[in-house]
Scaffold this motif. Structure first.
Motif, PDB file in Angstrom:
ATOM      1  N   PRO A  19       0.828  -1.206   0.000  1.00 39.18           N
ATOM      2  CA  PRO A  19       0.000   0.000   0.000  1.00 39.18           C
ATOM      3  C   PRO A  19       0.866   1.261   0.000  1.00 39.18           C
ATOM      4  O   PRO A  19       1.874   1.324   0.707  1.00 39.18           O
ATOM      5  CB  PRO A  19      -0.823  -0.093   1.284  1.00 39.18           C
ATOM      6  CG  PRO A  19      -0.348  -1.272   2.027  1.00 39.18           C
ATOM      7  CD  PRO A  19       0.695  -1.979   1.222  1.00 39.18           C
ATOM      8  N   VAL A  20       0.466   2.252  -0.809  1.00 37.67           N
ATOM      9  CA  VAL A  20       1.223   3.499  -0.932  1.00 37.67           C
ATOM     10  C   VAL A  20       0.283   4.692  -1.047  1.00 37.67           C
ATOM     11  O   VAL A  20      -0.907   4.551  -1.277  1.00 37.67           O
ATOM     12  CB  VAL A  20       2.143   3.487  -2.190  1.00 37.67           C
ATOM     13  CG1 VAL A  20       3.183   2.393  -2.114  1.00 37.67           C
ATOM     14  CG2 VAL A  20       1.339   3.404  -3.468  1.00 37.67           C
ATOM     15  N   ARG A  21       0.868   5.855  -0.930  1.00 39.44           N
ATOM     16  CA  ARG A  21       0.236   7.120  -1.302  1.00 39.44           C
ATOM     17  C   ARG A  21       0.944   7.551  -2.578  1.00 39.44           C
ATOM     18  O   ARG A  21       2.175   7.725  -2.581  1.00 39.44           O
ATOM     19  CB  ARG A  21       0.438   8.170  -0.206  1.00 39.44           C
ATOM     20  CG  ARG A  21      -0.218   9.479  -0.492  1.00 39.44           C
ATOM     21  CD  ARG A  21      -1.667   9.300  -0.314  1.00 39.44           C
ATOM     22  NE  ARG A  21      -2.429  10.525  -0.385  1.00 39.44           N
ATOM     23  CZ  ARG A  21      -3.728  10.484  -0.222  1.00 39.44           C
ATOM     24  NH1 ARG A  21      -4.324   9.355   0.035  1.00 39.44           N
ATOM     25  NH2 ARG A  21      -4.424  11.571  -0.305  1.00 39.44           N
ATOM     26  N   ALA A  22       0.215   7.675  -3.665  1.00 38.71           N
ATOM     27  CA  ALA A  22       0.798   8.047  -4.954  1.00 38.71           C
ATOM     28  C   ALA A  22       0.456   9.484  -5.283  1.00 38.71           C
ATOM     29  O   ALA A  22      -0.708   9.874  -5.246  1.00 38.71           O
ATOM     30  CB  ALA A  22       0.274   7.125  -6.050  1.00 38.71           C
ATOM     31  N   THR A  23       1.467  10.269  -5.578  1.00 41.75           N
ATOM     32  CA  THR A  23       1.307  11.658  -6.003  1.00 41.75           C
ATOM     33  C   THR A  23       2.055  11.796  -7.317  1.00 41.75           C
ATOM     34  O   THR A  23       3.271  11.588  -7.364  1.00 41.75           O
ATOM     35  CB  THR A  23       1.895  12.614  -4.947  1.00 41.75           C
ATOM     36  OG1 THR A  23       1.303  12.322  -3.678  1.00 41.75           O
ATOM     37  CG2 THR A  23       1.630  14.065  -5.302  1.00 41.75           C
ATOM     38  N   PHE A  24       1.307  12.091  -8.393  1.00 40.40           N
ATOM     39  CA  PHE A  24       1.970  12.154  -9.689  1.00 40.40           C
ATOM     40  C   PHE A  24       1.266  13.118 -10.636  1.00 40.40           C
ATOM     41  O   PHE A  24       0.138  13.533 -10.406  1.00 40.40           O
ATOM     42  CB  PHE A  24       2.085  10.763 -10.323  1.00 40.40           C
ATOM     43  CG  PHE A  24       0.786  10.050 -10.571  1.00 40.40           C
ATOM     44  CD1 PHE A  24       0.167  10.105 -11.805  1.00 40.40           C
ATOM     45  CD2 PHE A  24       0.193   9.307  -9.566  1.00 40.40           C
ATOM     46  CE1 PHE A  24      -1.019   9.428 -12.045  1.00 40.40           C
ATOM     47  CE2 PHE A  24      -0.997   8.622  -9.791  1.00 40.40           C
ATOM     48  CZ  PHE A  24      -1.603   8.680 -11.036  1.00 40.40           C
TER      49      PHE A  24
END
Length: 89
Positions: A19-24
């Protein structure tokens, strides 16, 4: 045109789902996308950089390959990446 995304997601590294927090950002004019992923999983960045295959899976199930951008250190929980192919949005 560019679009920014910030979402819970998963990174799959050699079959292991984290699980991650993705900012793109997706740049449709230049046809590229990339950003950062962050996880509480110990050694996440090290695993991403040293893995053979990684992908970003969004909550709706859309998936795209990613390539680490820079080195990962043991214990680091944030990593930069470049997207490969079409973005998962």
């Amino acid at each position: 045109m560019t679009s920014n995304y910030d979402s819970e997601a998963h990174v799959v590294i050699d079959g292991e789902e984290i699980p991650v927090r993705a900012t793109f950002t997706v740049d449709t004019i230049n046809r590229r996308w990339g950003g950062t992923v962050e996880s509480e999983h110990p050694g996440f960045a090290f695993k991403l950089v040293n893995g053979q295959r990684a992908s970003l899976r969004m909550p709706d199930g859309k998936t795209a390959s990613i390539v680490p951008a820079g080195g990962g250190q043991l214990g680091t929980t944030r990593a930069r990446f470049h997207g490969s192919g079409m973005p998962p949005v």
